[in-house]
Design an enzyme around this catalytic site. Structure first.
Site, PDB file in Angstrom:
ATOM      1  N   ASP A  22     -56.848  -8.051   9.797  1.00  0.00           N
ATOM      2  CA  ASP A  22     -56.337  -7.820   8.444  1.00  0.00           C
ATOM      3  C   ASP A  22     -56.208  -9.086   7.600  1.00  0.00           C
ATOM      4  O   ASP A  22     -55.575  -9.053   6.542  1.00  0.00           O
ATOM      5  CB  ASP A  22     -54.987  -7.112   8.504  1.00  0.00           C
ATOM      6  CG  ASP A  22     -53.951  -7.883   9.300  1.00  0.00           C
ATOM      7  OD1 ASP A  22     -54.316  -8.880   9.936  1.00  0.00           O
ATOM      8  OD2 ASP A  22     -52.768  -7.483   9.279  1.00  0.00           O
ATOM      9  N   GLU A  23     -56.794 -10.202   8.019  1.00  0.00           N
ATOM     10  CA  GLU A  23     -56.700 -11.407   7.189  1.00  0.00           C
ATOM     11  C   GLU A  23     -57.917 -12.304   7.394  1.00  0.00           C
ATOM     12  O   GLU A  23     -58.560 -12.285   8.445  1.00  0.00           O
ATOM     13  CB  GLU A  23     -55.410 -12.182   7.472  1.00  0.00           C
ATOM     14  CG  GLU A  23     -55.272 -12.667   8.885  1.00  0.00           C
ATOM     15  CD  GLU A  23     -53.992 -13.457   9.101  1.00  0.00           C
ATOM     16  OE1 GLU A  23     -53.622 -14.263   8.231  1.00  0.00           O
ATOM     17  OE2 GLU A  23     -53.359 -13.269  10.163  1.00  0.00           O
ATOM     18  N   ASP A  37     -54.736 -11.448   2.779  1.00  0.00           N
ATOM     19  CA  ASP A  37     -53.972 -10.794   3.841  1.00  0.00           C
ATOM     20  C   ASP A  37     -53.584  -9.390   3.387  1.00  0.00           C
ATOM     21  O   ASP A  37     -52.901  -9.222   2.381  1.00  0.00           O
ATOM     22  CB  ASP A  37     -52.713 -11.624   4.132  1.00  0.00           C
ATOM     23  CG  ASP A  37     -52.048 -11.251   5.442  1.00  0.00           C
ATOM     24  OD1 ASP A  37     -52.473 -10.249   6.060  1.00  0.00           O
ATOM     25  OD2 ASP A  37     -51.104 -11.946   5.846  1.00  0.00           O
TER      26      ASP A  37
END
Length: 415
Positions: free
Chosen positions: A105-106, A11
């Site tokens: 974003d993860e 993350d």
């Protein structure tokens, strides 16, 4: 049987804000908020320096400025967010083909097949973090565990810019002292209910009789939370996930849900969703709206058509009706902080998808209207937008729909 801790949850820390600080060194180590238009907008992301003052995503710019007078607002560089997010995922694929990206974003990674090449899962996680920082310049927190749920919890514990490995056999000891707010599905309202019951840690939740949790939260939520508290999760990392729904949402800070605002915002969101459906050759049967109130509690309402559709006018009208019903059922809620919608029950479109509204007229639709009219409008607008951009034309006025979330954020959130 003890299993290898082979699942990583990676993350990127405070992603939007971190990208802004990366691209503009003058912003590094400063409290910044991304999104909106200063105090009149909505905070979409905050740097860790701003979070130290209590600034959070979804908060109004005015409130954020009160908490942190030195806060600086930046509008956002959306193409850069996508470019850098994609670059990080490309590095992940250098370690394993089993990458399940769940947002910009993860991602989850299954590194069980890469151990003979790169070392233990912990070694792989360290190498991944080092490469992302060296090649991209962004901080990455990673959790390593035997299950996806536990890996995600571990990555939250690792923040900011850290690595937490939960060794096999230590899962219970790791989870027990952690606050229940770290569990998937525990929002402020659920957390408050559990706190009132005297349940503050994951260990306390795991030790509570399932019947008591079902009575408190209902059977569906209770079952999933009890499973997570006990680390029961048999989901695998899915490399190719078929989309089950298409949705969009608009954060609006603290807004009075006037009819003009509701209709305009849902019209804007509907166009984004239906345009994506049509571009992918998809139609859907179930329409769901989500209304989040000022206290962050939320309600949903759904309707399923007899026939699937991707028609903008039909879907917008149904969303408006569902939202009005939700607001009517909560008369004490004077403000909303988010409106969202999704279309699920997806199927491949064929030549008859436009017939959906013949079987499911809404109160706003003339039941004798030409059944081809809505599809013709959508087709014309799609052609114009394809040639001149998505802002070139709209069925509805979207003046009231721009509530602080820039189009760039909307497009990223819908990927």
């Amino acid at each position: 049987m003890v299993h290898l801790a082979h699942i990583l949850h990676a993350d990127l820390d405070a992603f939007y804000a971190s990208v802004e600080q990366l691209l503009d060194p003058r912003l590094r180590h400063l409290p910044i908020a991304v999104g909106g238009s200063g105090t009149g907008g909505v905070v979409l992301a905050a740097s860790y320096e701003a979070r130290a003052f209590g600034v959070r995503g979804g908060m109004s710019g005015r409130m954020a400025k009160q908490l942190c007078p030195s806060l600086r607002f930046v509008s956002g560089q959306f193409a850069e967010y996508q470019r850098l997010g994609d670059a990080v995922v490309a590095i992940m694929h250098d370690f394993t083909p089993l990458v399940e990206r769940i947002s910009i974003d993860e991602a989850f990674l299954d590194v069980s097949g890469a151990i003979h090449l790169f070392g233990s899962p912990a070694d792989i996680a360290r190498a991944l973090r080092d490469r992302v920082f060296a090649e991209i310049g962004l901080p990455l927190s990673i959790g390593v565990a035997t299950t996806k749920h536990l890996a995600k919890v571990a990555s939250q514990v690792a923040k900011p810019d850290g690595l937490v490995v939960v060794e096999p056999g230590n899962e219970r000891a790791f989870l027990e002292p952690l606050p229940i707010g770290l569990l998937w599905g525990v929002g402020p309202k659920t957390e408050a209910r559990l706190h009132n019951r005297g349940i503050r840690t994951i260990g306390e939740l795991a030790d509570t009789k399932p019947e008591a949790i079902r009575h408190l939260l209902g059977p569906s939520a209770a079952g999933s939370l009890v499973d997570r508290a006990n680390n029961r999760d048999d989901r695998r990392v899915e490399v190719s996930r078929r989309a089950r729904s298409v949705g969009a949402q608009s954060a609006c800070g603290r807004k009075e849900p006037t009819d003009e605002f509701v209709v305009s915002t849902l019209g804007y969101l509907t166009e984004r969703v239906t345009r994506r459906l049509r571009s992918k050759g998809k139609v859907g049967r179930t329409i769901t709206v989500r209304v989040r109130f000022a206290d962050l509690s939320a309600v949903t309402r759904s309707h399923t058509f007899e026939q699937p559709t991707a028609e903008s006018i039909l879907i917008r009208d149904m969303c408006v009706e569902l939202t009005r019903n939700a607001l009517h059922d909560h008369p004490d809620e004077r403000f909303v902080s988010l409106l969202g919608l999704s279309v699920s029950g997806l199927d491949d479109a064929d030549g008859d998808w436009q017939l959906a509204f013949q079987f499911a007229p809404t109160p706003h639709r003339d039941q004798t209207a030409d059944p081809d009219r809505g599809r013709a409008i959508d087709k014309a607008i799609d052609q114009i937008c394809e040639r001149f951009g998505t802002q070139a034309v709209s069925i509805w006025s979207t003046k009231s729909a721009h509530t602080g979330m820039d189009d760039g954020f909307r497009s990223l959130a819908e990927k």
